[in-house]
Motif scaffolding. Sequence first.
Motif, PDB file in Angstrom:
ATOM      1  N   VAL A 125      21.697  25.008  44.855  1.00  0.00           N
ATOM      2  CA  VAL A 125      21.568  24.878  46.143  1.00  0.00           C
ATOM      3  C   VAL A 125      21.335  23.728  47.095  1.00  0.00           C
ATOM      4  O   VAL A 125      20.173  23.488  46.589  1.00  0.00           O
ATOM      5  N   ALA A 126      22.106  23.088  47.708  1.00  0.00           N
ATOM      6  CA  ALA A 126      21.647  21.896  48.181  1.00  0.00           C
ATOM      7  C   ALA A 126      20.590  22.252  49.154  1.00  0.00           C
ATOM      8  O   ALA A 126      20.436  23.667  49.782  1.00  0.00           O
ATOM      9  N   THR A 127      19.229  21.064  49.583  1.00  0.00           N
ATOM     10  CA  THR A 127      18.095  21.303  50.316  1.00  0.00           C
ATOM     11  C   THR A 127      18.951  21.710  51.742  1.00  0.00           C
ATOM     12  O   THR A 127      19.776  20.314  52.317  1.00  0.00           O
ATOM     13  N   LEU A 128      18.262  22.350  52.720  1.00  0.00           N
ATOM     14  CA  LEU A 128      18.929  22.064  54.411  1.00  0.00           C
ATOM     15  C   LEU A 128      18.327  20.859  54.812  1.00  0.00           C
ATOM     16  O   LEU A 128      17.098  20.848  54.573  1.00  0.00           O
ATOM     17  N   ILE A 129      18.563  20.338  55.692  1.00  0.00           N
ATOM     18  CA  ILE A 129      17.870  19.199  56.176  1.00  0.00           C
ATOM     19  C   ILE A 129      17.653  19.916  57.825  1.00  0.00           C
ATOM     20  O   ILE A 129      19.226  19.863  58.232  1.00  0.00           O
ATOM     21  N   GLY A 130      16.931  19.653  58.092  1.00  0.00           N
ATOM     22  CA  GLY A 130      16.902  20.428  59.925  1.00  0.00           C
ATOM     23  C   GLY A 130      16.924  18.993  60.427  1.00  0.00           C
ATOM     24  O   GLY A 130      17.823  18.304  60.732  1.00  0.00           O
ATOM     25  N   PRO A 131      17.502  20.037  62.052  1.00  0.00           N
ATOM     26  CA  PRO A 131      17.753  19.074  63.312  1.00  0.00           C
ATOM     27  C   PRO A 131      17.144  18.625  63.883  1.00  0.00           C
ATOM     28  O   PRO A 131      15.959  18.385  63.537  1.00  0.00           O
ATOM     29  N   THR A 132      17.628  17.403  64.464  1.00  0.00           N
ATOM     30  CA  THR A 132      16.735  16.017  64.778  1.00  0.00           C
ATOM     31  C   THR A 132      17.217  16.048  66.474  1.00  0.00           C
ATOM     32  O   THR A 132      17.918  16.018  66.825  1.00  0.00           O
ATOM     33  N   THR A 133      15.951  15.774  67.275  1.00  0.00           N
ATOM     34  CA  THR A 133      16.617  14.672  68.453  1.00  0.00           C
ATOM     35  C   THR A 133      17.252  13.693  68.761  1.00  0.00           C
ATOM     36  O   THR A 133      17.407  13.331  67.697  1.00  0.00           O
ATOM     37  N   ASP A 134      18.716  13.501  69.344  1.00  0.00           N
ATOM     38  CA  ASP A 134      18.996  12.855  69.406  1.00  0.00           C
ATOM     39  C   ASP A 134      18.367  11.503  70.280  1.00  0.00           C
ATOM     40  O   ASP A 134      18.380  11.887  71.642  1.00  0.00           O
ATOM     41  N   PRO A 135      18.494  10.808  70.041  1.00  0.00           N
ATOM     42  CA  PRO A 135      17.393   9.363  71.035  1.00  0.00           C
ATOM     43  C   PRO A 135      18.247   9.332  71.823  1.00  0.00           C
ATOM     44  O   PRO A 135      18.012   8.552  73.070  1.00  0.00           O
ATOM     45  N   ARG A 136      19.503   9.330  72.020  1.00  0.00           N
ATOM     46  CA  ARG A 136      20.528   8.861  73.033  1.00  0.00           C
ATOM     47  C   ARG A 136      20.446   9.728  73.934  1.00  0.00           C
ATOM     48  O   ARG A 136      20.622   9.144  74.880  1.00  0.00           O
TER      49      ARG A 136
END
Length: 223
Positions: A125-136
């Motif tokens: 199972v692929a690892t989940l990469i969490g969300p990040t704040t959009d700097p824009r």
Amino acid sequence: MHADTRYHANAPRSVSFGAALAINGAIIAGMIFAAPNIIVLKNPDKIMEPVNVRDMPPPPPIDDPKPVDKIQPRTTPQPVAQKPIVATTSPNDTNTTTHIDETPRVIDKPADPGPTTVIDPPRPVATLIGPTTDPRYAHDFQPEYPAQEMRAQRDGLVTLRVLIGTDGRVKSVEQVSATSDAFFAVTKRQALGKWRFRPATRGGVAEESWKTMTVRFRIEDAR
């Protein structure tokens, strides 16, 4: 006078020495001439034969010494205790036999299980990469200061969980903690309308995910 005395003394000594020599010579001469008449052979007709010492018979053999039996030390055997026989009982009632069956035993073959199906091993199972704040959209992160809290000169702190969709927008908000309802209300409105994120991904595919955010209100920053 001394010359006359020494002269007369030497005369008798010369005469005595000459007389002794004459007597000894006569004795030796007599023995030489008389020797043939003294030696008499017992058997004059027998010729003496020389004997060779090497041809003498060997001495009788000497018997070898008899062996002497070695006296063994007398030893007393150690007493040996007999092993006691203890009668035991066994729950195993298996009987044994000496008869061997000459007929070979036929072993049944297992039933044919049919075709074999190969199952592929599960893929990791692929690892989940969490969300990040959009700097824009970073300038739209801080909500407006509530008017009533500003009049009361009160600082605030709000912690909430937001559900981020695959498009990066906030789809739902849950309160974790807040200084007051006014602080939570302005924060929720800002999150649903202005906050933008880069969505979580799993194997390169975007997925919805939850993220915990904290917003701090300070009165000195609102002036």
